[in-house]
Design an enzyme around this catalytic site. Sequence first.
Site, PDB file in Angstrom:
ATOM      1  CE  LYS A 114      -4.483  -1.600   1.968  1.00 21.06           C
ATOM      2  NZ  LYS A 114      -5.424  -1.344   3.073  1.00 21.06           N
ATOM      3  CE  LYS A 197      -5.874  -8.579  -1.457  1.00 19.65           C
ATOM      4  NZ  LYS A 197      -6.023  -8.074  -0.089  1.00 19.65           N
ATOM      5  CE  LYS A 200     -14.002  -4.636   1.966  1.00 16.45           C
ATOM      6  NZ  LYS A 200     -12.919  -4.311   2.667  1.00 16.45           N
TER       7      LYS A 200
HETATM    8  P1  TYM Z   1     -10.509  -6.642   4.306  1.00 19.76           P
HETATM    9  O1  TYM Z   1     -11.556  -5.793   4.880  1.00 19.76           O
HETATM   10  O2  TYM Z   1      -9.399  -6.172   3.412  1.00 19.76           O
HETATM   11  O3  TYM Z   1     -11.035  -7.866   4.127  1.00 19.76           O
HETATM   12  C1  TYM Z   1     -12.097  -8.504   4.587  1.00 19.76           C
HETATM   13  C2  TYM Z   1     -11.915 -10.240   4.715  1.00 19.76           C
HETATM   14  O4  TYM Z   1     -11.995 -10.601   3.341  1.00 19.76           O
HETATM   15  C3  TYM Z   1     -10.884 -11.395   3.093  1.00 19.76           C
HETATM   16  N1  TYM Z   1     -10.545 -11.316   1.831  1.00 19.76           N
HETATM   17  C4  TYM Z   1     -10.287 -12.307   0.966  1.00 19.76           C
HETATM   18  N2  TYM Z   1     -10.381 -13.497   0.868  1.00 19.76           N
HETATM   19  C5  TYM Z   1     -10.213 -14.214  -0.393  1.00 19.76           C
HETATM   20  N3  TYM Z   1      -9.703 -13.847  -1.632  1.00 19.76           N
HETATM   21  C6  TYM Z   1      -9.888 -12.243  -1.614  1.00 19.76           C
HETATM   22  N4  TYM Z   1      -9.563 -11.685  -2.559  1.00 19.76           N
HETATM   23  C7  TYM Z   1     -10.029 -11.471  -0.242  1.00 19.76           C
HETATM   24  N5  TYM Z   1      -9.998 -10.167  -0.088  1.00 19.76           N
HETATM   25  C8  TYM Z   1     -10.353  -9.915   1.064  1.00 19.76           C
HETATM   26  C9  TYM Z   1      -9.792 -11.068   4.128  1.00 19.76           C
HETATM   27  O5  TYM Z   1      -8.505 -11.910   4.355  1.00 19.76           O
HETATM   28  C10 TYM Z   1     -10.367 -10.481   5.297  1.00 19.76           C
HETATM   29  O6  TYM Z   1     -10.585 -11.823   5.993  1.00 19.76           O
HETATM   30  N6  TYM Z   1      -7.236  -6.270   8.007  1.00 19.76           N
HETATM   31  C11 TYM Z   1      -8.451  -6.708   7.629  1.00 19.76           C
HETATM   32  C12 TYM Z   1      -9.560  -6.344   8.691  1.00 19.76           C
HETATM   33  C13 TYM Z   1      -9.264  -6.398  10.097  1.00 19.76           C
HETATM   34  C14 TYM Z   1      -9.413  -7.549  10.874  1.00 19.76           C
HETATM   35  C15 TYM Z   1      -9.184  -7.264  12.210  1.00 19.76           C
HETATM   36  C16 TYM Z   1      -9.578  -8.955  10.405  1.00 19.76           C
HETATM   37  C17 TYM Z   1      -8.964  -5.503  10.945  1.00 19.76           C
HETATM   38  N7  TYM Z   1      -8.901  -6.083  12.180  1.00 19.76           N
HETATM   39  C18 TYM Z   1      -9.193  -8.388  13.019  1.00 19.76           C
HETATM   40  C19 TYM Z   1      -9.505  -9.951  11.539  1.00 19.76           C
HETATM   41  C20 TYM Z   1      -9.281  -9.697  12.745  1.00 19.76           C
HETATM   42  C21 TYM Z   1      -8.975  -6.210   6.494  1.00 19.76           C
HETATM   43  O7  TYM Z   1      -8.234  -5.580   5.785  1.00 19.76           O
HETATM   44  O8  TYM Z   1      -9.822  -6.967   5.897  1.00 19.76           O
END
Ligand code: TYM
Length: 334
Positions: A114, A197, A200
């Site tokens: 990022k 990957k 969103k």
């Molecule tokens: P975020 O918002 O990017 O994504 C949310 C969840 O979706 C999964 N994910 C995917 N899985 C498979 N293929 C993909 N292309 C894909 N894109 C996203 C992510 O692995 C995630 O599980 N840092 C985290 C948010 C967060 C969090 C936490 C998660 C903040 N605090 C504590 C768990 C525990 C994030 O950016 O997710």
Amino acid sequence: MTKARLFSGMQPSADSLQIGNYIGALMQWRDMQEEYDAFFTVVDLHAITVPQDPVQLREKTRRTAAQYIAAGIEPSKSTLYVQSQVPAHAELAWILSTITGFGEAGRMTQFKDKSQRYGSDQASVGLFTYPVLMAADILLYQTEAVPVGDDQKQHVELTRNLAERFNARFGETFTVPEPVIQKETARIYDLQDPTSKMSKSAESQAGVLYLLDDVNVTAKKIMRAVTDSDGVVRYDRETKPGVANLLSIYAALTGREISAIEDEYAGRGYGDFKKGLRDVVVAEFEPVRARALELLEDPAELDRTLAANADRAATAAEETLSAVYDRVGLLRRG
Ligand code: TYM
């Protein structure tokens, strides 16, 4: 017997979640909420580590929460809330930042990606300490299980290290959490660029399947997905990343083996295969989309649900935070 704790969250960084969020996380959340005392958060404090429009951020936060519920997360069973409504997250993040190495944080690949995208002057300090806030999220609730997609594995690993370090330095305080990652479907790729990957917040939306997209848009995106000239429906990530990705999505949503899907489409072209996948995705998304839009028609009710859940979360979080402040040696107000 008390249930083990589970924690996970998603950033409200778009109007809609995408199919990677659904397959990589939400489907597991829905299943696991039955056995666990589950906490599901909309991580708005994480979202602001990159610029967000304030009005849109509030709206995206509601939309994300509505999609959790529409996908089957039950706010009466699980604790579903907005991160910033529980101040303990930011408070514990500060404490944890004091035991995190600068180099250790700098090794996080998501930060490296990022910050490269934004440039070092545009990348905020918040973006750098993002994983520490994520560790705070998880550790506040004495979490045992963290269901995430595999892109979050390194962050959960850091969380484990910080928990162990804190426990060793100040005495047993935190449960050391385990990531729960679904192997086959651990990562869904962009339909137009199947080596990246799916995200969103991707610049181009052409290869991203959004939960809240109109059915026709979803159908078109699938029919236009990048494949190859080989014409055989076979799983090979190296040489056929486009087809492999579509097979992963198909298998994850239907619960079928990839080999069974390959057999079904043996001797048939990509057109047929894509139509089959289109039907599967549309059938899965339609009810979720309809329910989410219905929930969003009454934002006041949604806000009330979130607030009540935030109260529940705050009570659980305060217990850990208070123990942490004592262990660290902060003078408490008498
Ligand atoms: P975020 O918002 O990017 O994504 C949310 C969840 O979706 C999964 N994910 C995917 N899985 C498979 N293929 C993909 N292309 C894909 N894109 C996203 C992510 O692995 C995630 O599980 N840092 C985290 C948010 C967060 C969090 C936490 C998660 C903040 N605090 C504590 C768990 C525990 C994030 O950016 O997710």
